[in-house]
Design a protein around this motif. Sequence first.
Motif, short mmCIF file in Angstrom:
data_model
loop_
_atom_site.label_atom_id
_atom_site.label_comp_id
_atom_site.label_asym_id
_atom_site.label_seq_id
_atom_site.Cartn_x
_atom_site.Cartn_y
_atom_site.Cartn_z
N GLU A 92 -18.02 -35.17 -13.51
CA GLU A 92 -17.81 -35.54 -14.91
C GLU A 92 -16.56 -34.90 -15.49
OE1 GLU A 92 -20.06 -34.87 -19.22
OE2 GLU A 92 -21.25 -34.89 -17.36
N TYR A 93 -16.32 -33.63 -15.13
CA TYR A 93 -15.16 -32.90 -15.67
C TYR A 93 -14.00 -32.84 -14.69
CZ TYR A 93 -18.15 -31.44 -19.51
OH TYR A 93 -18.97 -31.44 -20.62
N GLU A 146 -13.25 -26.93 -22.60
CA GLU A 146 -13.79 -28.27 -22.83
C GLU A 146 -15.21 -28.20 -23.38
OE1 GLU A 146 -13.96 -32.40 -23.05
OE2 GLU A 146 -12.29 -30.99 -22.90
N PHE A 147 -16.04 -27.32 -22.85
CA PHE A 147 -17.39 -27.14 -23.39
C PHE A 147 -17.32 -26.74 -24.87
CE2 PHE A 147 -20.44 -26.13 -19.60
CZ PHE A 147 -20.22 -27.40 -19.12
N ASN A 148 -16.45 -25.80 -25.18
CA ASN A 148 -16.35 -25.33 -26.57
C ASN A 148 -15.80 -26.41 -27.48
OD1 ASN A 148 -17.38 -22.78 -26.05
ND2 ASN A 148 -15.39 -21.87 -25.68
N ARG A 149 -14.85 -27.20 -26.98
CA ARG A 149 -14.28 -28.28 -27.79
C ARG A 149 -15.35 -29.32 -28.12
NH1 ARG A 149 -12.67 -33.29 -27.35
NH2 ARG A 149 -13.25 -33.39 -25.15
N GLN A 150 -16.14 -29.68 -27.14
CA GLN A 150 -17.20 -30.67 -27.35
C GLN A 150 -18.26 -30.15 -28.32
OE1 GLN A 150 -18.69 -31.73 -23.48
NE2 GLN A 150 -16.89 -32.94 -22.96
N THR A 151 -18.59 -28.89 -28.21
CA THR A 151 -19.57 -28.29 -29.12
C THR A 151 -19.06 -28.30 -30.54
OG1 THR A 151 -20.43 -26.86 -27.38
CG2 THR A 151 -20.89 -26.21 -29.64
N GLN A 152 -17.79 -27.96 -30.72
CA GLN A 152 -17.20 -27.92 -32.06
C GLN A 152 -17.15 -29.31 -32.67
OE1 GLN A 152 -13.09 -26.57 -32.26
NE2 GLN A 152 -13.47 -25.60 -34.23
N GLN A 153 -16.81 -30.30 -31.87
CA GLN A 153 -16.71 -31.67 -32.36
C GLN A 153 -18.07 -32.23 -32.74
OE1 GLN A 153 -14.62 -34.00 -29.43
NE2 GLN A 153 -12.61 -33.46 -30.26
N SER A 154 -19.08 -31.91 -31.95
CA SER A 154 -20.41 -32.46 -32.18
C SER A 154 -21.18 -31.69 -33.24
CB SER A 154 -21.21 -32.46 -30.88
OG SER A 154 -21.48 -31.13 -30.46
N GLU A 197 -24.42 -24.90 -19.00
CA GLU A 197 -25.16 -25.96 -19.70
C GLU A 197 -26.61 -25.52 -19.93
OE1 GLU A 197 -25.17 -30.62 -18.97
OE2 GLU A 197 -26.54 -29.63 -17.56
#
Length: 214
Positions: free
Chosen positions: A192-193, A74-82, A38
């Motif tokens: 959180e995760y 999960e970090f990469n998925r959130q970055t891609q979505q945002s 992070e």
Amino acid sequence: MNRNYAKELDQILARVENKGKHLFLHSCCAPCSSYVLEYLRPFFRITVFYYNPNITMEEEYQKRVAEQKRLIAEFNRQTQQSGAPDAYPIKVIEGDYAKALFFDSVKGLEHCKEGGERCYVCYALRLKETAIQAMQVHADYFTTTLTISPLKNASKINEIGDALAKEYGISFLPSDFKKKDGYKRSIELSKEYDLYRQNYCGCIFSKRDGGTAP
């Protein structure tokens, strides 16, 4: 004079020319890597190197490496979505699970106190392979998540990293990731995760001596 590794790291991060450079990051586990990723991903293209032959039980090893990969996905998925512009995608590489190498390296140190000479040899074993792999992929820096633990010797870890940097010709990124509430943040991110948090470093000796939280 004692070095302020956290301050040194901030000075490196502040250099515009370092933006987007390749960091080869050794990770001991998903919980410890959570805050480090992070914190650093806005600055570097990170390859996480999961290399921990000290983990004695194969079932435990597989559980931990699966958590590492899950967190990164999960970090990469959130970055891609945002569509966040300030976070680079994270890559992950799993090193060899070489238990025999660990036991050979610490032979004669089996009864050392946890946190002592045996642990220093273990730090060096993992950091050396990280430096070699980083050099082979032409990374700009290498470092480790190990300094996030309040139970690990950050000065010794940085000393080993600096020596390997000279030996292999690749820059070591100084750190003391537990500073600035880094360890506290790693606990928050673990919740959180819903990450599996082990209560010992992984080797049979740590487990024998009652365990040490990461």
